[in-house]
Write a protein that holds these residues in place. Structure first.
Motif, PDB file in Angstrom:
ATOM      1  N   VAL A   1       0.844  -1.205   0.000  1.00 15.47           N
ATOM      2  CA  VAL A   1       0.000   0.000   0.000  1.00 15.47           C
ATOM      3  C   VAL A   1       0.875   1.250   0.000  1.00 15.47           C
ATOM      4  N   LYS A   2       1.913   1.200   0.839  1.00 13.89           N
ATOM      5  CA  LYS A   2       2.791   2.371   0.960  1.00 13.89           C
ATOM      6  C   LYS A   2       3.539   2.631  -0.359  1.00 13.89           C
TER       7      LYS A   2
ATOM      8  N   ARG B   1       1.184   4.110  -2.961  1.00 11.19           N
ATOM      9  CA  ARG B   1       0.990   5.550  -2.757  1.00 11.19           C
ATOM     10  C   ARG B   1       2.194   6.322  -3.305  1.00 11.19           C
TER      11      ARG B   1
ATOM     12  N   GLN C   1       1.913   6.502  -6.982  1.00  8.55           N
ATOM     13  CA  GLN C   1       0.830   7.347  -7.486  1.00  8.55           C
ATOM     14  C   GLN C   1       1.063   8.829  -7.209  1.00  8.55           C
ATOM     15  N   GLU C   2       1.577   9.091  -5.999  1.00 10.87           N
ATOM     16  CA  GLU C   2       1.658  10.494  -5.582  1.00 10.87           C
ATOM     17  C   GLU C   2       3.084  10.996  -5.388  1.00 10.87           C
TER      18      GLU C   2
ATOM     19  N   PHE D   1       5.614   9.843   0.753  1.00 10.49           N
ATOM     20  CA  PHE D   1       5.675   8.775   1.767  1.00 10.49           C
ATOM     21  C   PHE D   1       6.069   9.411   3.095  1.00 10.49           C
TER      22      PHE D   1
ATOM     23  N   THR E   1       5.250  14.435   5.660  1.00 14.80           N
ATOM     24  CA  THR E   1       5.139  13.801   4.342  1.00 14.80           C
ATOM     25  C   THR E   1       6.322  14.237   3.482  1.00 14.80           C
TER      26      THR E   1
END
Ligand SMILES: Nc1ncnc2c1ncn2[C@@H]1O[C@H](COP(=O)(O)OP(=O)(O)OP(=O)(O)O)[C@@H](O)[C@H]1O
Ligand SMILES: [Mg+2]
Length: 336
Positions: A117-118, A121, A124-125, A128, A136
């Motif tokens: 999941v990490k 992310r 995608q973005e 982390f 962030t």
């Protein structure tokens, strides 16, 4: 990681891989590399990194299968001070170490779901948090992943996220097993022998006909790594001018039957390449003798050497390469 080694290959399947490497190297998109053990996945990652705009940055490998689950998150994403017992100071992870470079996630199929999941992310973005951290963070790292398990099966068993699979594998490069690369086995056997004999300073000239046969009949489950190791062993063990099956440690039990079916064109090509490689080995690169033995003119022989990308096996004047190179070939294609 070790220094970039040149990738060798002339078969249509490996040339397609070389083409993909050149294309994806120009981009920043994630790449998923699959293939059996020893097929060259790590070498492929290095080749992509070295040819990319990120080559000044680091190519940072992390083997997701070799690090205990409890440590993997911190290794990959780093941790803040006090994140867990023993975390006495802040530590950056491999992802941050790969800033402006490439992060190589080896054995990505071993990543546990929370880390999947990490990672998703991040893909995608681009963001982390370190383990135990609130802030962030953003890092510019290209992700290349490799695996020798079938991720589709892992997805079926709910062990691997399908969305992550598609994110990682925007570009997919599959490295075929050596037994499916036709003439590449002979080609690599010759090139590795040349290199290894020079390294060990042994005056070995080639292979006995039996050794060539044994190399062709063996199925190479350990792929290129096994071929290279067996040749190293053979060079060390050899007492004569030519490598024997015994030097290679290729025994009868390991011999597999010939491939079942191949198209006439593929079979023709394979036979020609095998005969040419054998003749070059037999005549130690003397092309006049090779041409005479094969009953073709030298011009035809040169043409075939070029067509099959076998020039590396003989000294100039045919001066090109069967290895991955950045020099354009006359036809405007790049050779590898
Ligand atoms: N096309 C190639 N040309 C020359 N050497 C190669 C080629 N492919 C692989 N090798 C060599 O074979 C060995 C194994 O390659 P590599 O480590 O990249 O395989 P891998 O697919 O990552 O294997 P594993 O799944 O076991 O980690 C290395 O020594 C590598 O240099
Ligand atoms: Mg590897």
């Amino acid at each position: 990681m070790e220094a970039l080694e040149e990738m060798v290959g002339a078969s249509p399947s490996i040339r397609a891989v070389f083409d993909s490497i050149r294309k994806v190297a120009q981009t920043d998109i994630p790449v998923l590399i699959t293939g059996e053990t020893g097929t060259g996945k790590e070498l492929t990652v290095q080749a992509i990194h070295e040819r990319s705009q990120r080559k000044q940055g680091a190519c940072v490998p992390i083997n997701c299968g070799a690090i205990p689950d409890t440590l993997l998150e911190s290794e990959l994403f780093g941790h803040e001070r006090g994140a867990f017992t023993g975390a006495v100071q802040q530590k950056k992870g491999k992802l941050e170490a790969a800033a402006n470079g490439t992060l190589f996630l080896d054995e990505v199929g071993d990543l546990l779901p929370p880390l999947q999941v990490k990672l998703l992310r991040f893909l995608q973005e681009g963001t982390f948090e370190r383990l135990g951290g609130q802030q962030t963070l953003r890092v510019n790292a290209r992700v290349i992943a490799a695996t020798n398990i079938d991720l589709k099966v892992a997805i079926g068993k709910n062990l691997f996220r399908e969305d992550l699979y598609y994110r990682l594998g925007v570009m997919h490069i599959h490295l075929p097993p050596l037994r499916e690369r036709g003439e590449d086995t002979s080609l690599m056997a010759m090139i590795f022998l040349k290199r290894t004999a020079a390294f060990y300073r042994k005056p070995i000239r080639g292979y006995t006909p039996e050794a060539i046969k044994a190399i062709h009949s063996y199925s190479w489950p350990g792929n290129v790594r096994e071929l290279s190791n067996k040749i190293r062993r053979a060079v060390v063990m050899a007492e004569g001018d030519d490598i024997t099956p015994c030097d290679l440690d290729l025994t009868c039990e390991t011999v597999q039957p010939e491939d079942s079916l191949a198209s006439l064109r593929v079979a023709h090509r394979r036979i020609e390449v095998e005969l040419i490689v054998k003749a070059i080995s037999l005549h130690r690169g003397n092309l006049t003798r090779v041409a005479r033995d094969l009953e073709v003119s030298r011009t035809t022989l040169y043409r075939k050497l070029r067509a099959y990308n076998l020039e590396k096996l003989v000294p100039s004047p045919v001066d090109s390469s069967v290895t991955m190179s950045n020099h354009p070939e006359p036809l405007g294609r790049l050779l590898m």
